[in-house]
Motif scaffolding. Structure first.
Motif, PDB file in Angstrom:
ATOM      1  N   ALA A 110      63.534  29.373 -56.777  1.00 11.51           N
ATOM      2  CA  ALA A 110      64.132  28.725 -57.951  1.00 11.51           C
ATOM      3  C   ALA A 110      63.147  27.838 -58.707  1.00 11.51           C
TER       4      ALA A 110
ATOM      5  N   THR B  98      57.872  22.965 -53.525  1.00 12.03           N
ATOM      6  CA  THR B  98      58.911  23.538 -54.369  1.00 12.03           C
ATOM      7  C   THR B  98      59.620  24.699 -53.673  1.00 12.03           C
ATOM      8  N   ASP B  99      60.819  24.946 -54.127  1.00 12.95           N
ATOM      9  CA  ASP B  99      61.581  26.124 -53.730  1.00 12.95           C
ATOM     10  C   ASP B  99      60.924  27.301 -54.440  1.00 12.95           C
TER      11      ASP B  99
ATOM     12  N   ASN C 261      62.536  24.703 -58.026  1.00  7.72           N
ATOM     13  CA  ASN C 261      62.941  23.297 -57.955  1.00  7.72           C
ATOM     14  C   ASN C 261      62.007  22.503 -57.063  1.00  7.72           C
ATOM     15  N   ILE C 262      61.712  21.273 -57.459  1.00 11.96           N
ATOM     16  CA  ILE C 262      60.880  20.394 -56.634  1.00 11.96           C
ATOM     17  C   ILE C 262      61.736  19.853 -55.500  1.00 11.96           C
ATOM     18  N   LEU C 263      61.283  20.082 -54.271  1.00  8.72           N
ATOM     19  CA  LEU C 263      61.998  19.608 -53.086  1.00  8.72           C
ATOM     20  C   LEU C 263      61.483  18.247 -52.629  1.00  8.72           C
TER      21      LEU C 263
ATOM     22  N   LYS D 180      70.896  26.566 -51.844  1.00  2.00           N
ATOM     23  CA  LYS D 180      70.687  25.122 -51.859  1.00  2.00           C
ATOM     24  C   LYS D 180      69.735  24.790 -50.728  1.00  2.00           C
TER      25      LYS D 180
ATOM     26  N   LYS E 247      67.460  21.476 -48.861  1.00  2.04           N
ATOM     27  CA  LYS E 247      67.241  20.039 -48.716  1.00  2.04           C
ATOM     28  C   LYS E 247      66.065  19.848 -47.773  1.00  2.04           C
TER      29      LYS E 247
END
Length: 122
Positions: A77, A73-74, A79-81, A3, A5
């Motif tokens: 993974a 992005t990560d 994912n857009i941070l 995870k 953030k």
């Protein structure tokens, strides 16, 4: 799956800075602008465990008329941070924030004229 953030701390001199919190010991961050990676990305751990300082030097092409967006992005993974959006020039002509700023300036002029009128008519 880790995870992550990300929180922006500031944007100054075409350098975006933020703090990243991650479960992994070594997070992977990718920054893309116009489907191309931004190369000047620095990720350094801070004195707090799991916290990293992220520093991105934005390309000079982002500092031009229009609306420009870079995606953080990560890397593992996908994912857009965070999104970095820069708006400049003619694109702001229709922007509501620019309109509000213009209305505030006009209201200030009206207040000054009204106060001057009140003083002169006494």
């Amino acid at each position: 799956m880790s995870k992550m953030k990300l929180t922006k701390t500031r944007l100054q001199g075409a350098v975006w800075e933020g703090l990243l919190w991650a479960d992994d010991a070594e997070p992977v961050v990718e920054v893309m602008y116009m489907q191309r990676p931004i190369k000047d990305v620095q990720l350094q751990s801070t004195q707090t465990a799991g916290e990293y300082a992220l520093r991105i030097s934005l390309p000079h092409q982002m500092m031009s008329d229009g609306v420009h967006t870079a995606l953080i992005t990560d890397g593992a993974a996908g994912n857009i941070l965070e999104r970095i959006t820069v708006m400049a020039g003619d694109a702001l002509a229709e922007d509501i924030r620019a309109e509000m700023d213009l209305l505030r300036a006009e209201l200030d002029l009206l207040k000054q004229a009204f106060r001057r009128h009140c003083v002169e008519t006494q």
